[in-house]
Design an enzyme around this catalytic site. Structure first.
Site, PDB file in Angstrom:
ATOM      1  N   ARG A 194      -7.725  -0.852   5.836  1.00 49.22           N
ATOM      2  CA  ARG A 194      -6.984   0.211   5.159  1.00 49.22           C
ATOM      3  C   ARG A 194      -5.696  -0.318   4.530  1.00 49.22           C
ATOM      4  O   ARG A 194      -5.230   0.219   3.519  1.00 49.22           O
ATOM      5  CB  ARG A 194      -6.627   1.336   6.133  1.00 49.22           C
ATOM      6  N   ARG A 204       1.410  13.993  11.730  1.00 50.00           N
ATOM      7  CA  ARG A 204       2.266  13.787  10.559  1.00 50.00           C
ATOM      8  C   ARG A 204       2.307  15.118   9.809  1.00 50.00           C
ATOM      9  O   ARG A 204       1.649  15.295   8.795  1.00 50.00           O
ATOM     10  CB  ARG A 204       1.714  12.667   9.671  1.00 50.00           C
ATOM     11  N   CYS A 257      -3.243  11.820  13.246  1.00 44.71           N
ATOM     12  CA  CYS A 257      -4.016  10.587  13.257  1.00 44.71           C
ATOM     13  C   CYS A 257      -3.788   9.935  14.611  1.00 44.71           C
ATOM     14  O   CYS A 257      -3.082  10.463  15.455  1.00 44.71           O
ATOM     15  CB  CYS A 257      -3.633   9.663  12.111  1.00 44.71           C
ATOM     16  N   LYS A 263       0.836  -1.212   0.000  1.00 48.51           N
ATOM     17  CA  LYS A 263       0.000   0.000   0.000  1.00 48.51           C
ATOM     18  C   LYS A 263       0.865   1.255   0.000  1.00 48.51           C
ATOM     19  O   LYS A 263       0.586   2.224  -0.724  1.00 48.51           O
ATOM     20  CB  LYS A 263      -0.908  -0.003   1.233  1.00 48.51           C
ATOM     21  N   ASN A 264       1.927   1.248   0.795  1.00 49.58           N
ATOM     22  CA  ASN A 264       2.752   2.449   0.937  1.00 49.58           C
ATOM     23  C   ASN A 264       3.654   2.699  -0.267  1.00 49.58           C
ATOM     24  O   ASN A 264       4.296   3.745  -0.342  1.00 49.58           O
ATOM     25  CB  ASN A 264       3.580   2.366   2.221  1.00 49.58           C
ATOM     26  N   ASP A 305       6.208   0.345  11.891  1.00 51.34           N
ATOM     27  CA  ASP A 305       4.986  -0.346  11.481  1.00 51.34           C
ATOM     28  C   ASP A 305       4.969  -1.816  11.882  1.00 51.34           C
ATOM     29  O   ASP A 305       3.961  -2.504  11.668  1.00 51.34           O
ATOM     30  CB  ASP A 305       4.801  -0.236   9.962  1.00 51.34           C
TER      31      ASP A 305
END
Length: 428
Positions: free
Chosen positions: A402, A125, A120, A22-23, A310
């Site tokens: 997500r 961020r 968040c 995803k990133n 992460d």
């Protein structure tokens, strides 16, 4: 609002495949803004953030086609006309990577209007480093009514030294520099594989980039970029999550379709914990007897190539089953221990002081009703539930959607007892 129900106690056996990152996919989709021609991205994960990015690009006038059937992980994007170069708040409020369109919009259209990202759940961020870099490249920045507006007839090359390592800042300014007039030199850059993946795509589009994957990147701007076909890197965080799932469950799990070179720090730490790993070209086989074979080890999260933030929450779930005491220090985000109270509800023995969590291991976990607070915290609770006694209910699993593609189906395919359900009780 969907929930997961997980019955613990099953070892994971078989092969589980890793999806695209995803990133990597999000900045690569944003990079399609830089050309009028068609961009085809392969190995795109089917996760919630990708759908949000699709809506964002379409709102600007792009044509985006998400594949289906055998091509379900392929996305075709064409930004022939950018009729509305604005990232609207109602679209980007759920996705922290919204600022990635700022650089390419200014470089291509001369104007960008992007809703300011809030903090968040794991911490702020800020995008001030993006804005400083764009100002050095000649953009005029204004802020009003919750939006950032950047304007420039054409960006020019600049010397940019990041005050702090920033992945999205590096990616955003890298994209902007490809169409700037002259050479841009960026120092103290992020070195993550996702940055390198984006740079490879941009080079395929005709960009002149040197040094991606190191702390210094040089970009010679060109007048135009063309279309490209690019395959997204495998998701190293999903791969690491599955490695821990195999280790914590006492299974024999083959984690396939990954890049071991992106997992050096995770592999080293798992081996230090006593996990047996057989590393192949694009797979890792993890064999473990569960808690009886695990040993405590300390971790400190740092920028790549160090241990990733992460993976911190997932590692903490593993540490609850390891013999001894593990000290976990979080250096990247200031509020990334939100999973600790939920793990404690399941019986974990964890003490938090500031940025440090002390985990006393070899603790039996019991089922409980727990709440997901962010993407990686959700993954840690799934891992804990795999070994907990009884049936654990995880609420707010939209967080995990997500960034993990059908994680419950993948885990069920290797023996986990996990299913998705709607509300436990119907409406009165």
């Amino acid at each position: 609002m969907d929930k997961f129900v997980v019955r613990g106690g099953n070892p994971l056996l078989g092969t589980i495949k890793v999806s695209g990152a995803k990133n990597s996919a999000l900045p690569c989709m944003a990079a399609a803004i830089l050309t009028e021609e068609e961009v085809v991205l392969e190995n795109i994960p089917q996760v919630r953030d990708i759908e949000t990015e699709r809506k964002l690009l379409e709102s600007m006038g792009a044509h985006v086609e998400l594949g289906y059937g055998r091509a379900q992980h392929r996305t075709t994007i064409q930004c022939a006309v950018l009729s509305d170069p604005e990232a609207k708040y109602e679209i980007v409020k759920t996705m922290r990577a919204s600022s990635l369109v700022l650089g390419p919009l200014v470089a291509r259209a001369g104007i960008a209007r992007v809703a300011m990202p809030g903090g968040c759940s794991i911490g702020d961020r800020p995008i001030d480093l993006h804005l400083k870099g764009l100002e050095l490249m000649g953009a005029k920045i204004t802020q009003e009514y919750g939006y950032i507006e950047a304007r420039a007839d054409r960006l020019h090359g600049a010397h940019i030294s990041f005050d702090k390592i920033t992945v999205t800042g590096t990616e955003d300014l890298l994209m902007a520099a490809t169409l700037a007039d002259g050479e841009t030199v960026m120092e103290n850059c992020a070195q993550e594989p996702e940055v390198t993946d984006l740079a490879d795509m941009l080079i395929g589009m005709g960009a002149q980039i040197e040094g991606a994957g190191t702390s210094t990147i040089r970009v010679k701007g060109v007048s135009k970029l063309h279309g490209v076909r690019h395959r997204i890197n495998p998701d190293r965080i999903e791969a690491g999550t599955f490695l821990i799932a195999g280790a914590i469950s006492g299974g024999d799990l083959n984690v396939d379709c990954l890049n071991p070179a992106h997992l050096g720090a995770v592999i080293a730490k798992l081996e230090e914990c006593g996990v047996r790993l057989d590393v192949g070209k694009d797979n890792i086989r993890v064999r473990s007897e569960g808690g009886s074979s695990l040993k405590a080890a300390d971790i400190t999260t740092v920028e790549y190539p160090g241990f990733p933030t992460d993976m911190q929450a997932q590692y903490m779930a593993l540490a609850t089953q390891a013999e001894g005491t593990s000290v976990i220090t979080e250096n990247i985000f200031e509020n990334r221990f939100m999973h600790v109270p939920e793990l404690a509800r399941m019986g974990a023995n964890i003490r938090v002081e500031g940025r440090t969590a002390t985990v006393r291991g070899r603790t039996p976990l019991q089922s409980a009703a727990v709440m997901c607070s962010d993407l990686r915290a959700s993954a840690s609770l799934v891992l804990a539930a795999l070994i907990a006694d009884g049936e654990t209910i995880l609420d707010r699993v939209y967080h995990i959607d997500r960034g993990y593609e059908r994680i419950e189906e993948k885990l069920r395919g290797v023996g986990a007892q996990i299913r998705r359900m709607g509300e436990v009780f119907g409406k009165r």
